[in-house]
Design a protein around this motif. Structure first.
Motif, PDB file in Angstrom:
ATOM      1  N   ASP A  98       0.848  -1.191   0.000  1.00 28.58           N
ATOM      2  CA  ASP A  98       0.000   0.000   0.000  1.00 28.58           C
ATOM      3  C   ASP A  98       0.886   1.246   0.000  1.00 28.58           C
ATOM      4  O   ASP A  98       1.694   1.445   0.901  1.00 28.58           O
ATOM      5  N   THR A 100      -0.200   4.451   0.076  1.00 25.97           N
ATOM      6  CA  THR A 100      -0.771   5.562   0.841  1.00 25.97           C
ATOM      7  C   THR A 100      -0.670   5.346   2.343  1.00 25.97           C
ATOM      8  O   THR A 100      -0.340   6.267   3.079  1.00 25.97           O
ATOM      9  N   ASP A 101      -0.968   4.141   2.792  1.00 26.85           N
ATOM     10  CA  ASP A 101      -1.058   3.867   4.221  1.00 26.85           C
ATOM     11  C   ASP A 101      -0.071   2.789   4.648  1.00 26.85           C
ATOM     12  O   ASP A 101       0.340   1.952   3.851  1.00 26.85           O
ATOM     13  N   LYS A 179      -5.947   7.164   3.284  1.00 33.40           N
ATOM     14  CA  LYS A 179      -6.975   7.007   2.247  1.00 33.40           C
ATOM     15  C   LYS A 179      -8.333   7.460   2.755  1.00 33.40           C
ATOM     16  O   LYS A 179      -9.125   8.024   2.003  1.00 33.40           O
ATOM     17  N   ARG A 180      -8.613   7.203   3.994  1.00 28.61           N
ATOM     18  CA  ARG A 180      -9.927   7.539   4.551  1.00 28.61           C
ATOM     19  C   ARG A 180     -10.138   9.050   4.621  1.00 28.61           C
ATOM     20  O   ARG A 180     -11.246   9.536   4.431  1.00 28.61           O
TER      21      ARG A 180
END
Length: 181
Positions: A98, A100-101, A179-180
């Motif tokens: 991942d 992004t995170d 992402k959230r």
């Protein structure tokens, strides 16, 4: 009274200003609107966050389910049941890809002993304990990062499996909130 000084009597009230009907209606409507509008903005934001987080939670829960399938119980040399976990290399790579995170995972054994993953991930409190196989979610902090955690106690069938009511292995998967947001 004749001869009395008029300066000692009550002063006359100034004439009351006439307000238009539009001004009165505006006063009665504006005050509640100024109170309700910020509340509706906050409520809308909270509902939107809940809707937007569902797919991310579902994905996180699925990761926890996949990892839980790699947990097994075997008899230790001393005869007691012991949880073991073997993460295939391909699965390990998927957890780390991942962009992004950051994704963390942790597997704890039958007696809460650390088996695999990231030891910095906090253990849920006993009040948050669900039945084996049920994925639960919570918010935590890991290494000064806010994370969302999916966790479940694993009901491991087979020879040497713990009896009903005994401790179960715990699988947790957490991801940061990039992402959230």
């Amino acid at each position: 009274l004749p001869g009395k000084d008029r300066s000692l009597s009550m002063p006359e009230a100034p004439p009351r200003e006439q307000r238009s009907l539009f001004g009165e209606i505006l006063d009665w409507m504006l005050a509640p609107l100024l109170l309700l509008w910020p509340m509706s903005v906050v409520l809308t934001w909270l509902v939107a966050q809940g809707i937007a987080n569902r797919p991310f939670d579902r994905e996180l829960g699925e990761m926890a389910r996949v990892l839980s399938k790699e947990v097994a119980v075997r008899a230790a040399p001393d005869g007691r049941a012991q949880a073991v976990f073997k993460l295939p290399a391909a699965a390990s790579e998927i957890l780390r890809t991942d962009e992004t995170d950051d994704i963390y995972y942790q597997v704890l054994g039958l007696r809460g002993e650390f088996i695999s993953g990231d030891s910095a991930l906090p253990v849920p409190v006993d009040d948050d304990r669900g039945p084996p196989g049920e994925v639960r979610y919570r918010d935590e902090t890991v290494r000064n990062d806010s994370v969302r955690v999916a966790y479940m106690w694993v009901d491991v069938p087979g020879e040497g499996a713990p009896r009903a009511g005994a401790e179960k292995p715990l699988v947790q998967v957490a991801e940061t909130l990039g992402k959230r947001s």
